[in-house]
Design an enzyme around this catalytic site. Structure first.
Site, PDB file in Angstrom:
ATOM      1  N   GLU A 136     -33.023  33.224   7.017  1.00 34.73           N
ATOM      2  CA  GLU A 136     -32.629  34.151   8.076  1.00 34.73           C
ATOM      3  C   GLU A 136     -31.270  33.794   8.667  1.00 34.73           C
ATOM      4  O   GLU A 136     -31.127  32.763   9.325  1.00 34.73           O
ATOM      5  CB  GLU A 136     -33.669  34.164   9.202  1.00 34.73           C
ATOM      6  N   GLU A 234     -39.996  41.634  16.614  1.00 32.34           N
ATOM      7  CA  GLU A 234     -39.651  40.370  17.269  1.00 32.34           C
ATOM      8  C   GLU A 234     -38.710  40.683  18.436  1.00 32.34           C
ATOM      9  O   GLU A 234     -37.500  40.503  18.355  1.00 32.34           O
ATOM     10  CB  GLU A 234     -38.978  39.426  16.272  1.00 32.34           C
TER      11      GLU A 234
END
Length: 253
Positions: A136, A234
């Protein structure tokens, strides 16, 4: 159109895992995700996911304290990932998030090579455990100043250098919108290597629809790419969690 995977840590910071999963089940969700497993009661989490019929799809394999950017820290990072593989098997999770860490004292070239070597080693371990690693990139503009991997072109090049099919990209729309004014133009060439997606809006990192990201265009590009994975929610709820998840559901369904 897409299955949503709400994040326990961002959406339910004051709830127990059992209470959070009960809420998600009552709202009709079937998937969830979370951050570092070491901050959770795994026994209670495992029992609750069975009781409420929810499936965890991803969690953090390592954290910023186990960086992949130097040979000296590689053993600790790989050891933590190995422990995370065991937790993933216990929970039935097939993918783990990997963070390379913050830039250190070595040259960028040295850190880049260390990241490549570390991810290759981690990727081979993950393949044996039948787990996918999701690398990520994060924004260095607001939330993570000094983070080493902070752009999509760099992330794509890193995965090309690692060259393992089980090491893929976690595309966080919030983080990358902050780093790329032309993010929509970058998505078609990026989505083929994406294994998971996170969403939140800019500014504020609240649920999609509260900020400036053109979500209909994002959803259209995801559909055109054939992306069939989960969408990890998220974000920080701007109101109630129920309202935030309902708003996100409307965008992605």
């Amino acid at each position: 159109m897409f299955e949503l995977s709400p994040c326990l840590d961002s959406l339910f910071p004051t709830h127990s895992d059992a209470a959070a999963l009960r809420t998600l089940a009552e709202l009709g969700f079937t998937r969830f995700e979370f951050w570092d497993w070491r901050t959770h009661d795994l026994k209670a989490l495992s029992a609750a996911r069975v009781e409420f019929g929810l499936r965890p799809v991803v969690f953090g394999g390592n954290t910023f304290t186990e960086p992949l950017l130097a040979e000296q820290t590689r053993p600790a990072a790989l050891a933590q990932l190995r422990r995370s593989f065991g937790v993933a098997k216990r929970l039935g999770v097939g993918a783990l998030v990997v963070h390379v860490g913050y830039a250190g004292d070595h040259s960028r070239e040295q850190q880049w090579q260390a990241a490549v070597d570390s991810l290759r080693a981690a990727g081979r371990m993950a393949a044996e455990a039948e787990i996918v690693l999701l690398v990520e990139p994060l924004n260095s503009a607001i939330d993570h100043p000094g983070y080493f991997l902070d752009s999509l072109p760099a992330a794509r090049r890193l995965l090309e250098d690692v060259d393992l099919p089980g090491v893929r990209l976690l595309l966080d729309i919030y983080h990358m919108w902050l780093m790329h004014a032309d993010l929509l133009a970058l998505l078609p060439q990026t989505l083929p290597i994406v294994g998971h997606i996170h969403v939140a809006d800019v500014p504020g990192r609240h649920e999609p629809g509260t900020g400036t990201i053109p979500w209909p265009a994002v959803v259209r590009l995801l559909g055109e790419s054939g992306y069939s994975g989960s969408i990890g929610v998220e974000c920080w709820a701007s109101g109630t969690v129920t309202e935030a998840l309902a708003a996100t559901s409307r965008i992605f369904h």
